[in-house]
Design a protein around this motif. Structure first.
Motif, PDB file in Angstrom:
ATOM      1  N   THR A 277       6.451   5.726  12.076  1.00 53.87           N
ATOM      2  CA  THR A 277       7.425   4.661  11.778  1.00 53.87           C
ATOM      3  C   THR A 277       6.873   3.528  12.295  1.00 53.87           C
ATOM      4  O   THR A 277       6.263   3.447  13.677  1.00 53.87           O
ATOM      5  CB  THR A 277       8.786   4.995  12.266  1.00 53.87           C
ATOM      6  N   ALA A 278       7.315   2.434  11.864  1.00 54.66           N
ATOM      7  CA  ALA A 278       7.031   0.864  12.467  1.00 54.66           C
ATOM      8  C   ALA A 278       8.265   0.492  12.842  1.00 54.66           C
ATOM      9  O   ALA A 278       9.292   0.430  12.249  1.00 54.66           O
ATOM     10  CB  ALA A 278       6.250   0.048  11.500  1.00 54.66           C
TER      11      ALA A 278
ATOM     12  N   ARG B  56       4.123   0.578  16.816  1.00 60.04           N
ATOM     13  CA  ARG B  56       4.272   1.698  15.764  1.00 60.04           C
ATOM     14  C   ARG B  56       4.394   3.158  16.466  1.00 60.04           C
ATOM     15  O   ARG B  56       3.586   3.273  17.531  1.00 60.04           O
ATOM     16  CB  ARG B  56       2.669   1.598  15.112  1.00 60.04           C
TER      17      ARG B  56
ATOM     18  N   LYS C  62      -3.291   3.815  16.157  1.00 62.76           N
ATOM     19  CA  LYS C  62      -3.327   2.915  15.094  1.00 62.76           C
ATOM     20  C   LYS C  62      -3.846   3.608  13.728  1.00 62.76           C
ATOM     21  O   LYS C  62      -3.421   3.299  12.614  1.00 62.76           O
ATOM     22  CB  LYS C  62      -4.420   1.712  15.332  1.00 62.76           C
TER      23      LYS C  62
ATOM     24  N   ARG D  61      -1.865   9.314  10.507  1.00 61.58           N
ATOM     25  CA  ARG D  61      -1.052   9.460   9.435  1.00 61.58           C
ATOM     26  C   ARG D  61      -0.257  10.722   9.621  1.00 61.58           C
ATOM     27  O   ARG D  61      -0.561  11.715  10.383  1.00 61.58           O
ATOM     28  CB  ARG D  61      -1.713   9.194   8.491  1.00 61.58           C
TER      29      ARG D  61
ATOM     30  N   SER E 108       1.024  -6.194   2.106  1.00 62.70           N
ATOM     31  CA  SER E 108       1.058  -5.416   3.381  1.00 62.70           C
ATOM     32  C   SER E 108       2.263  -4.601   3.802  1.00 62.70           C
ATOM     33  O   SER E 108       2.270  -3.386   4.413  1.00 62.70           O
ATOM     34  CB  SER E 108       1.078  -6.533   4.258  1.00 62.70           C
TER      35      SER E 108
ATOM     36  N   THR F  80       1.689  -1.059   1.759  1.00 60.40           N
ATOM     37  CA  THR F  80       0.822  -0.389   2.785  1.00 60.40           C
ATOM     38  C   THR F  80       1.406   0.518   3.915  1.00 60.40           C
ATOM     39  O   THR F  80       1.384   1.514   4.232  1.00 60.40           O
ATOM     40  CB  THR F  80      -0.279  -1.301   3.371  1.00 60.40           C
ATOM     41  N   ARG F  81       2.286  -0.295   4.644  1.00 60.70           N
ATOM     42  CA  ARG F  81       3.190   0.225   5.750  1.00 60.70           C
ATOM     43  C   ARG F  81       4.164   1.190   5.353  1.00 60.70           C
ATOM     44  O   ARG F  81       4.317   2.424   5.639  1.00 60.70           O
ATOM     45  CB  ARG F  81       3.927  -1.034   6.411  1.00 60.70           C
TER      46      ARG F  81
ATOM     47  N   GLU G 126       2.213   4.490   4.602  1.00 53.86           N
ATOM     48  CA  GLU G 126       1.874   5.110   6.036  1.00 53.86           C
ATOM     49  C   GLU G 126       3.103   5.742   6.499  1.00 53.86           C
ATOM     50  O   GLU G 126       2.821   6.843   6.968  1.00 53.86           O
ATOM     51  CB  GLU G 126       1.632   3.903   6.904  1.00 53.86           C
ATOM     52  N   GLU G 127       4.398   5.140   6.524  1.00 58.25           N
ATOM     53  CA  GLU G 127       5.174   6.117   6.863  1.00 58.25           C
ATOM     54  C   GLU G 127       5.885   7.005   5.995  1.00 58.25           C
ATOM     55  O   GLU G 127       6.506   8.170   6.519  1.00 58.25           O
ATOM     56  CB  GLU G 127       6.589   4.975   6.957  1.00 58.25           C
TER      57      GLU G 127
ATOM     58  N   HIS H 157      11.304  -6.954   5.702  1.00 63.08           N
ATOM     59  CA  HIS H 157      10.222  -7.650   5.505  1.00 63.08           C
ATOM     60  C   HIS H 157      11.021  -9.105   4.821  1.00 63.08           C
ATOM     61  O   HIS H 157      10.031  -9.958   4.977  1.00 63.08           O
ATOM     62  CB  HIS H 157       9.152  -7.084   4.646  1.00 63.08           C
TER      63      HIS H 157
END
Length: 679
Positions: A312-313, A318, A375, A378, A419, A422-423, A426-427, A463
């Motif tokens: 999670t961001a 992160r 970084k 995943r 962006s 993409t995040r 990732e989550e 965002h």
């Protein structure tokens, strides 16, 4: 991080259908164990685990949340999982790292569609479970009916260890059939008062204790021996047998209560520590590295290995959530991402309490923790000490079935949108981003309409982007209806340099079970084995786009029957190219069928609205499987094409004056109504 021995740790999940009471039960566990000082409520938006703004707005669990508490000298790490089918991938990733689970069932509805789905997920991972029949204070609640539905639909050997005291509004406690005592919770009381069994229930309690002894004796040798010798089974033998039967999956301990009224939570916690396994009770984790299979015991002194199950961001950085399987990890130590070979350094290690975190110096085997500073990791990534790498099996992400086109309202936001997407991916690995080659649109694909709604809303809220969204589209597939035999393809390329030559002959045919199968019947070495593998790789390339509409191809068997090589111009690349074009043209020469995703829906409506609902399902190409009556309502099961369900929730509410509800779960693919053929 841990002040208790490994044998006193329990890593478990709360599994259930949406609205069965998972989050409320988690809140009561936190309250009873003294972890929180106030009981959170889903309807008030004050729960610990549903901390995301969308979860509180919608009143459902969307993201798996980890919390930790202490009970009777044990450390209990809990993951509250989503109950909606669109978020089944969150459940899958959580189950991959858990040692046990509490399966929660609605005392009125019993086994519901998503209850069955998460049960099958737990079966695949071999996760031991105990069952908790919740909401016994509701009108129409019936423990025996709920247990019967568990037995009939999920097929475990149910071992009921409690008897309710009172029913519906009069539900006040339970009879503990092991200790043969009553546990009663007075109104407003936070703990149970133990006492003798009420006289009106003594005979029934004795009967059920006898049934429990007989059922356990059938399944457990030690209990059978004692039963044969003395015609009874002691409480201690029962407890030991129930522990073994739970951990092997041969029996399912069933408890009951009302989480909302805080009744039955303490006995459930006692069952968790008594019956569910600790990390030291489960087999050592198995992995592979450079073709060698290895085991790692749950030992803090062993080489470090862990599996990432969530990323999670947050505003502060992160967070990488992981389950430590072996060894110890400390702040500032280096770990290697075995998937990529990248070495990174752990910045901080955190004990997780939903959205709150406590910094700790280390995490050891058996812990569930979060780390800051990684970084590249995943969900599904294996982390190890650099000197002893080991690749663990990752959770498998399901294929997305619904897509929407997303675009930024202004050109200046296009880069920020990419962006943000993409995040998101990732989550949540069950989300997929791709660009439509024909339209140039960015497509976001997921597990359902609600899944995509949540993802888009997350972009808007987190965002600050104004995002335009197109109409949802389903993910079609193409399959072979009629194959071809002896299809010849010859690939020759000569442009002045090294040439390319490959000649292949293939057969195609439908494959009833499975997505793709390749085999070779070439004899006499006419096609060397390395070229056969290249042909297979080319065929797999061709599966990405079928002839009907560019959809992925499934359900096809390809047989390479013959081929010709050239002494100089044949190569892996030439035969891979030949395999790709040979299958592509062979599919065009045969007959193809378009497949569409189909879901099983369970619609609960008032009896007065059943006619309207059945007519609407028929208009949506639904096929009714059956219906049952339940407490003044009718429950209809049907299979419906996913494409016909967009907007169904709103339509159902309008046609039932807001009283109709439905759930859906994927069941696979079926031929689309207009079967198109090529060739």
């Amino acid at each position: 991080m841990r002040a208790v021995p490994l044998s006193a740790v329990r890593n478990l999940g709360i599994l259930a259908h949406v609205d069965a009471g998972k989050t409320t039960l988690t809140e009561r566990i936190l309250y009873v164990t003294g972890t929180t000082y106030k009981r959170g409520e889903v309807h008030d938006g004050t729960t610990v685990t549903d901390f995301d703004s969308q979860e509180r707005d919608r009143g459902i669990t969307i993201f798996a949340a980890a919390v930790s508490c202490s009970w009777d000298g044990h450390r209990v790490n809990l993951i509250d999982t989503p109950g909606h089918v669109d978020f089944a991938d969150e459940v899958e990733r959580s189950l991959r790292v858990l040692d046990g689970a509490i399966a929660v069932f609605d005392g009125v509805a019993g086994v519901e569609p998503q209850s069955e789905s998460v049960w099958r997920q737990a079966d695949r991972h071999g996760v031991p479970r105990i069952a908790f029949v919740n909401k016994l204070d509701r009108a129409g609640a019936d423990l025996d009916a709920a247990v019967e539905s568990i037995r009939n639909r999920l097929h475990p050997r149910t071992l009921v260890v409690q008897l309710p005291i009172g029913a519906e509004d009069g539900f006040v406690g339970v009879v503990d059939l092991l200790r043969m005592r009553a546990l009663v919770w007075a109104d407003g009381a936070e703990t149970a008062v133990a006492g003798p069994i009420p006289e009106s229930l003594v005979d029934e309690a004795n009967r059920r204790r006898r049934l429990l002894e007989e059922a356990v004796a059938e399944l457990h040798p030690a209990a059978l021996e004692e039963f044969c010798e003395s015609s009874t089974v002691s409480a201690e033998t029962l407890r030991s047998a129930l522990r073994e039967l739970t951990r092997t999956g041969d029996g399912l301990v069933v408890l009951c209560g009302s989480a909302y009224r805080n009744r039955g939570v303490e006995p459930l916690l006692e069952a968790v520590v008594a019956y569910l396994p600790s990390p030291s009770d489960v087999p050592p984790v198995r992995g592979e590295y450079e073709g060698t299979e290895q085991e790692r015991p749950a030992d803090p002194s062993a080489p470090f290995s862990a599996l990432v199950f969530k990323v999670t961001a947050t505003a502060t950085g992160r967070l990488t959530y992981l389950r430590v399987y072996s060894g110890t990890i400390r702040t500032s130590e280096a770990v290697v991402d075995v998937d990529t070979g990248r070495t990174e350094r752990v910045g901080r290690i955190l004990r997780v309490q939903a959205d709150r975190h406590t910094r700790v110096d280390s995490a050891v085997a058996g812990d569930i923790a979060a780390v800051v500073g990684l970084k590249s990791a995943r969900a599904g990534t294996t982390l190890c000490t650099p000197s002893a790498p080991l690749l663990l099996e990752p959770p498998v992400a399901a294929d997305p079935v619904v897509s929407v086109a997303v675009e930024a309202r202004t050109g200046t936001d296009a880069e920020r949108l990419m962006s943000a997407l993409t995040r998101l991916v990732e989550e949540d690995p069950s989300l997929v981003i791709r660009t439509d080659r024909e339209t140039g649109q960015t497509l976001l694909s997921g597990m359902g309409e609600l899944h995509l709604e949540v993802a888009v809303e997350k972009i808007r809220r987190d965002h600050g982007l104004d995002v335009g969204v197109g109409r949802p589209r389903v993910a079609y597939r193409e399959t072979v209806a009629r194959g071809v035999s002896g299809f010849v393809y010859r690939h020759v390329k000569q442009d002045g340099g090294a040439g390319q030559f490959a000649h292949v002959v293939v057969d195609t045919e439908p494959l009833e079970e499975g997505e793709f199968e390749f085999r070779s019947t070439v004899v006499g070495g006419r096609v060397p084995q390395e070229y056969v593998r290249a042909v297979e790789a080319g065929c797999r390339d061709a599966l990405a786009e079928g002839p009907l509409g560019g959809h992925p191809v499934t359900g096809v068997r390809v047989t390479l029957t013959d081929g010709v090589t050239h002494s100089k111009d044949s190569s892996d690349m030439a035969f891979r190219t030949a395999g790709r074009f040979a299958l592509r043209e062979a599919l065009r020469a045969g007959a193809m069928t378009l497949l569409e995703p189909v879901v099983e829906v369970t619609v609960t409506v008032p009896e007065s609205a059943i006619g309207v609902v059945l007519g609407d399902l028929a208009a949506r190409r639904g096929r009714v499987l059956g219906s049952t009556m339940r407490a003044g309502t009718t429950v209809v099961s049907a299979t419906v094409p996913l494409a016909e369900l967009f907007g169904y929730a709103t339509r159902l509410r309008s046609r039932t004056q807001g009283r109709g509800t439905f759930t859906a779960r994927p069941t696979g693919y079926a031929p689309a109504p207009e079967v198109r053929a090529v060739g």
